[in-house]
Design an enzyme around this catalytic site. Sequence first.
Site, mmCIF file in Angstrom:
data_model
loop_
_atom_site.group_PDB
_atom_site.id
_atom_site.type_symbol
_atom_site.label_atom_id
_atom_site.label_comp_id
_atom_site.label_asym_id
_atom_site.label_seq_id
_atom_site.Cartn_x
_atom_site.Cartn_y
_atom_site.Cartn_z
ATOM 1 N N SER A 56 14.694 -18.396 16.933
ATOM 2 C CA SER A 56 16.133 -18.188 17.061
ATOM 3 C C SER A 56 16.645 -17.426 18.391
ATOM 4 O O SER A 56 17.405 -16.921 18.485
ATOM 5 C CB SER A 56 16.818 -17.501 15.947
ATOM 6 O OG SER A 56 16.714 -18.400 14.948
ATOM 7 N N GLY A 114 14.471 -21.488 13.516
ATOM 8 C CA GLY A 114 15.421 -22.407 13.292
ATOM 9 C C GLY A 114 16.532 -21.791 12.458
ATOM 10 O O GLY A 114 17.434 -22.582 11.816
ATOM 11 N N HIS A 143 0.988 -23.552 15.502
ATOM 12 C CA HIS A 143 2.472 -23.244 15.366
ATOM 13 C C HIS A 143 2.794 -23.532 13.586
ATOM 14 O O HIS A 143 1.952 -24.347 12.950
ATOM 15 C CB HIS A 143 3.371 -24.335 15.843
ATOM 16 C CG HIS A 143 4.850 -24.008 15.929
ATOM 17 N ND1 HIS A 143 5.596 -24.391 14.735
ATOM 18 C CD2 HIS A 143 5.476 -23.628 16.841
ATOM 19 C CE1 HIS A 143 6.733 -24.167 14.986
ATOM 20 N NE2 HIS A 143 6.720 -23.395 16.267
ATOM 21 N N ASN A 190 9.351 -25.251 23.452
ATOM 22 C CA ASN A 190 8.710 -26.143 22.559
ATOM 23 C C ASN A 190 9.767 -26.924 22.071
ATOM 24 O O ASN A 190 10.529 -26.742 21.298
ATOM 25 C CB ASN A 190 8.216 -25.278 21.439
ATOM 26 C CG ASN A 190 7.389 -26.012 20.412
ATOM 27 O OD1 ASN A 190 7.298 -27.513 20.526
ATOM 28 N ND2 ASN A 190 7.249 -25.431 19.006
ATOM 29 N N TRP A 191 9.589 -28.247 22.673
ATOM 30 C CA TRP A 191 10.427 -29.424 22.299
ATOM 31 C C TRP A 191 10.237 -29.930 20.949
ATOM 32 O O TRP A 191 11.147 -30.807 20.236
ATOM 33 C CB TRP A 191 10.382 -30.436 23.344
ATOM 34 C CG TRP A 191 11.088 -30.281 24.672
ATOM 35 C CD1 TRP A 191 11.465 -29.040 25.161
ATOM 36 C CD2 TRP A 191 11.329 -31.245 25.797
ATOM 37 N NE1 TRP A 191 11.925 -29.215 26.204
ATOM 38 C CE2 TRP A 191 11.829 -30.631 26.718
ATOM 39 C CE3 TRP A 191 11.236 -32.310 25.601
ATOM 40 C CZ2 TRP A 191 12.367 -31.175 28.148
ATOM 41 C CZ3 TRP A 191 11.536 -33.127 26.911
ATOM 42 C CH2 TRP A 191 12.267 -32.391 28.104
ATOM 43 N N LYS A 192 9.155 -29.700 20.349
ATOM 44 C CA LYS A 192 8.760 -29.962 19.035
ATOM 45 C C LYS A 192 8.984 -31.760 18.879
ATOM 46 O O LYS A 192 8.569 -32.436 19.977
ATOM 47 C CB LYS A 192 9.791 -29.637 17.942
ATOM 48 C CG LYS A 192 9.902 -28.013 17.937
ATOM 49 C CD LYS A 192 10.220 -27.203 16.834
ATOM 50 C CE LYS A 192 10.295 -25.671 17.144
ATOM 51 N NZ LYS A 192 10.590 -24.897 15.983
ATOM 52 N N GLU A 246 5.977 -15.402 15.750
ATOM 53 C CA GLU A 246 7.110 -16.066 15.400
ATOM 54 C C GLU A 246 7.104 -15.880 13.822
ATOM 55 O O GLU A 246 6.578 -16.404 13.166
ATOM 56 C CB GLU A 246 6.808 -17.583 15.735
ATOM 57 C CG GLU A 246 6.785 -17.917 17.035
ATOM 58 C CD GLU A 246 7.441 -19.499 17.377
ATOM 59 O OE1 GLU A 246 8.223 -19.721 17.973
ATOM 60 O OE2 GLU A 246 6.675 -20.514 16.840
HETATM 61 P P1 13P Z 1 13.816 -21.976 17.342
HETATM 62 O O1 13P Z 1 13.823 -21.409 18.510
HETATM 63 O O2 13P Z 1 14.686 -23.357 17.196
HETATM 64 O O3 13P Z 1 14.047 -20.978 16.219
HETATM 65 O O4 13P Z 1 12.368 -22.365 17.372
HETATM 66 C C1 13P Z 1 11.207 -21.362 17.420
HETATM 67 C C2 13P Z 1 10.079 -22.261 17.504
HETATM 68 O O5 13P Z 1 9.482 -22.445 16.497
HETATM 69 C C3 13P Z 1 9.431 -22.440 18.798
HETATM 70 O O6 13P Z 1 8.049 -22.455 18.772
#
Ligand code: 13P
Length: 254
Positions: free
Chosen positions: A213, A174, A96, A9-11, A168
Amino acid sequence: MNKKIIIANWKLNGSIQLLQNLLKPISDFVKMNHISSKVIIAPPSVYLNQAYNIVLNTNVIIGAQNVDVNSFGAFTGEISVNMLKDINIRYVIVGHSERRLHHQENNILIAKKFEVVKHAKLIPILCIGETDKDYNLYTTQRVCQKQIDIIFDLLGETAFCNTIIAYEPIWAIGSKKIPSLNYIQDMCCFIKDYILKQQNINKKSFFIQYGGSVNENNIQQLCKIPDVDGFLIGSVSLSLNKFLKILKTISIDK
Ligand code: 13P
């Protein structure tokens, strides 16, 4: 053979340059190393079409990070499932926690998005998980159950057939902190059992991911968790070396 599903997920990150510097080498790597895991990359919607063309004829799949509940009309700024289908996108992340938090998406709206995605015969990747407050109050299972129930209420007992659920914990996203491996196993097992209890489908017809993470150092341990079918990866998926290390570890771990 262990065939995990890896979703990046590149956000809100990406550029034409990044597509070349990241996506192209990832798809080359997957092709050259015969990686059998399913690798899905979800860049921002503006790059979907270009990303799709870069990975064409490789095993890498492009997915979307979000979609609107409406199909067309006066909904400025939104994208529809028909638009995603038009550019050959089959996987869509729904619910999400960052959409829940920053865009006020609640369980009802998320269930409607899930429904729209399924009706369009696309595959939803539903994100569920608890806050740190829920975690400290030991209400994680109740919170996840509620996020699942609302989808059963709307779609009936085959709701989760041919879907992906990403567990999640919000506090792990994060934060560089992951729950204990036992905790992740218990939660993923709970989610699997809970869904199977409500519906008469094969347990192979849906998949449970862990997200939060995940990195190149903890992936080997995380891979050993029996009820985790794959990973939803955020920040580390933006680093070519780290992401390739993850793919390597997963393909070795059989
Ligand atoms: P991180 O891997 O940066 O913790 O993010 C997880 C996430 O939100 C994936 O959708």
